[in-house]
Design a protein around this motif. Structure first.
Motif, PDB file in Angstrom:
ATOM      1  N   GLN A  74       6.731 -15.750   2.241  1.00  0.00           N
ATOM      2  CA  GLN A  74       7.930 -15.372   2.991  1.00  0.00           C
ATOM      3  C   GLN A  74       8.434 -13.995   2.545  1.00  0.00           C
ATOM      4  OE1 GLN A  74       9.450 -17.034   5.551  1.00  0.00           O
ATOM      5  NE2 GLN A  74       7.903 -18.638   5.516  1.00  0.00           N
ATOM      6  N   HIS A  76       6.698 -11.467   0.765  1.00  0.00           N
ATOM      7  CA  HIS A  76       5.789 -10.318   0.831  1.00  0.00           C
ATOM      8  C   HIS A  76       5.189 -10.103   2.206  1.00  0.00           C
ATOM      9  CE1 HIS A  76       5.400  -9.394  -3.553  1.00  0.00           C
ATOM     10  NE2 HIS A  76       6.061 -10.527  -3.564  1.00  0.00           N
ATOM     11  N   ASN A  77       4.950 -11.199   2.926  1.00  0.00           N
ATOM     12  CA  ASN A  77       4.263 -11.054   4.211  1.00  0.00           C
ATOM     13  C   ASN A  77       5.192 -11.126   5.412  1.00  0.00           C
ATOM     14  OD1 ASN A  77       1.742 -10.901   2.943  1.00  0.00           O
ATOM     15  ND2 ASN A  77       1.514 -13.119   2.926  1.00  0.00           N
ATOM     16  N   ARG A  78       6.262 -11.926   5.285  1.00  0.00           N
ATOM     17  CA  ARG A  78       7.101 -12.123   6.468  1.00  0.00           C
ATOM     18  C   ARG A  78       8.363 -11.272   6.447  1.00  0.00           C
ATOM     19  NH1 ARG A  78       9.498 -16.183   8.271  1.00  0.00           N
ATOM     20  NH2 ARG A  78       8.993 -15.844  10.447  1.00  0.00           N
TER      21      ARG A  78
END
Lengths: 191, 395
Positions: A74, A76-78
């Motif tokens: 959540q 780092h990517n989202r």
């Protein structure tokens, strides 16, 4: 040492927004002096760091014993990009520092760096940019200026106190008509 | 209001909506009454797997395409095994832009989103997308006919498993167990679709090749079907009831009303985390899979929020350790994500093509066309007029 904060995703003459991937311990920090190179170097103070929510994140937030991989996903990517709000406080052109608004805003995707101690000292030698901060009444302007001054004092080492005294005198002049506000602000930067 | 246009006049469907509500309530009532009976049958036949297998492969069983039992008792409920400390889940999901003959050009897009989720690693998962543009004559006019939505969907499913297979095999290192997960049934069914024969054969061949590669690589795969509507186990019970002796003290056959009970209602006795016994899919397409050693099995799983169907190939179904991995990992993922595997939500999030992204893509295609000397591309007259007329509604 200059640290990259992120890249400009929105900008106007008075403010711009930087997108960055993750929060590092040193950047972005509330009140930090940052700069964008866009022909002229544009200086600004970080006044906001924003992470947006969404229904998916809200649902995940309510889960008990959440494994670290979900949190990392959540974050780092989202949660990309984290939005960093910057208030423009001046610029440098041909080596000269100006404490008023630059002729042009930074362009989208310009890289934003933090300013190192020397540059911070150079920019804060004069206090003409205080007005740009104090007049931004929709921002936590006093908190922003105080945080920025504490940082600018820190990098001066032994000259810390005299710098804060000078800054306090300038604030007293600018806020002479508003003693309550002045008192609260001085309380935040008292050496 | 004069001048106002309303395409769906809600006042004209109020009566139908009311009737629909009644109909749905009646169906739910029927399901509630009938599913205990069906469960009695399940218990009655629980240990007669061999007889039921014969029934499933009999002419009648094949006609109704019922499920066939595995070796476990039919009424079994197996709790979720312990989740291993480390396991890698690789998932893929796809989305598409269907070809639009009224658009600026004939093309279609398949976008596959993927995620590699390393449970227990404390690391952020790796997410990626894999878009592909299809525009050649052979792609948009297969066999001389305009490409159908069915074909695009079939190509997408194939792309999903191909991307998933490549990725899963590349990240699987042998030290940490790894499973591959797809959204939807693992069993693809092309026979009755609008896909040319030779394409069907090629897609099936390539699909089965992926399953073969996964099997050789020792990498279990599963398909996750959310809210399944199938009733293959119910169908099996019905045929069994008809062909074997009627159990005493159990209600009359459901026959005519059977469609009102799905397997989902039958297996509602499963508690969160529990899976049902394994069954073999009864669909005709499974014969092709069987011929290549990939017979598709399924079990029902209480995900904590709903009942889902999980499909696995025979080489996973018969491998107790892999089956437990699939069971444990899917349940663990569902537990934190409202009854649906987290990795599939994330793969879908990567794959989905939003309206504005499609518009940006079309603008780029338009510029590419213009830069090659083509007249400025435009939508068909029909599409243009629709856009104009709908403008007011969109405001």
């Amino acid at each position: 040492m200059e640290i990259e904060v992120g890249r400009v995703i929105r900008s106007s003459t008075t403010r711009f927004t930087v997108g960055c991937r993750v929060l590092q311990p040193q950047v972005p920090v509330f009140g930090a002096l940052v700069k964008a190179r866009a022909g002229v170097e544009i200086y600004g103070l970080i006044y906001d760091v924003r992470m947006e929510d969404d229904p998916f994140l809200r649902q995940i937030a309510t889960v008990d014993d959440l494994q670290p991989e979900y949190i990392e996903d959540q974050r780092h990517n989202r949660q990309v990009p984290i939005e960093v709000g910057v208030l423009v406080v001046g610029y440098r052109h041909n080596g000269e520092i100006y404490h008023w608004l630059p002729p042009q805003p930074p362009l989208s995707l310009d890289v934003i760096h933090t300013c190192g101690p020397e540059e911070c000292v150079a920019f804060t030698r004069q206090f003409d940019y205080f007005r740009l901060v104090l007049e931004s009444r929709d921002l936590p302007a006093d908190e922003l200026l105080a945080a920025h001054l504490r940082y600018a004092a820190q990098v001066r080492g032994k000259d810390k106190d005299s710098f804060l005294l000078d800054a306090g005198r300038e604030l007293a002049r600018l806020l002479a008509m508003d003693p309550i506000r002045l008192d609260a602000l001085l309380g935040r930067i008292r050496p | 209001m004069p001048g106002e246009r309303m395409a769906l006049e809600l006042s004209k469907v109020i009566g139908q909506i009311h009737e629909m509500g009644q109909e749905l309530a009646a169906r739910a009532r029927q399901e509630r009454t009938l599913s205990p009976t069906a469960r009695d049958w399940l218990r009655h036949f629980a240990h007669r797997q061999e007889e039921l297998r014969q029934i499933a492969t009999s002419e009648e069983g094949r006609r109704v395409r019922c499920a066939s039992p595995g070796d476990e008792p039919l009424d079994m409920a197996r709790p979720a095994p312990t989740m291993p400390e480390r396991i890698t889940l690789v998932a893929a999901d796809g989305s598409q832009i269907y070809p639009d003959r009224h658009g600026i050009a004939l093309y279609y897009v398949i976008n596959i989103g993927t995620i590699v989720f390393r449970h227990g690693s404390q690391r952020a998962p790796e997410v990626a997308t894999n878009p592909r543009l299809f525009y050649t004559d052979d792609q948009v006019f297969p066999g001389g006919e305009l490409v159908s939505g069915d074909l695009v969907s079939a190509e997408r499913t194939l792309a999903e498993i191909q991307v998933l297979t490549d990725l899963a095999l590349s990240v699987s290192d042998g030290d940490v167990p790894c499973i591959a997960l797809m959204d939807g049934p693992l069993l693809i069914w092309l026979q009755r679709t609008n896909v040319p024969q030779e394409r069907q054969a090629r897609i099936l061949h390539d699909y089965l090749t992926c399953l073969r590669r996964l099997r050789s690589g020792g990498l279990p795969i599963a398909g996750f079907v959310s809210r399944p509507f199938s009733a293959e186990v119910i169908a099996l019970l019905n045929v069994a009831h008809r062909l074997l002796e009627a159990p005493s003290g159990i209600g009359r056959p459901l026959e005519a009303k059977v469609r009102n009970v799905t397997d989902r209602a039958l297996f509602r006795f499963l508690q969160p985390g529990e899976r049902s016994a394994l069954f073999v899919r009864g669909t005709a397409a499974n014969e092709d899979f069987q011929a290549h050693g990939h017979t598709i099995y399924f079990f029902y799983l209480n995900t904590g929020a709903d009942l889902a169907r999980v499909e696995v190939p025979v080489w996973v179904a018969h491998h107790a350790e892999w089956l437990d991995l699939v069971h444990a990992a899917i349940y663990d993922q569902c537990r934190i994500n409202n009854g649906y595997p987290y990795v599939l939500t994330r793969a879908d999030e990567q794959a989905v093509i939003l309206g504005e992204e499609r518009e940006a893509l079309e603008a780029m295609i338009g510029r590419a066309m213009a830069s090659h000397g083509l007249p400025l591309p435009e939508f068909s007259r029909k599409a243009q007029q629709k856009q104009k007329a709908r403008w007011r509604k969109r405001r």
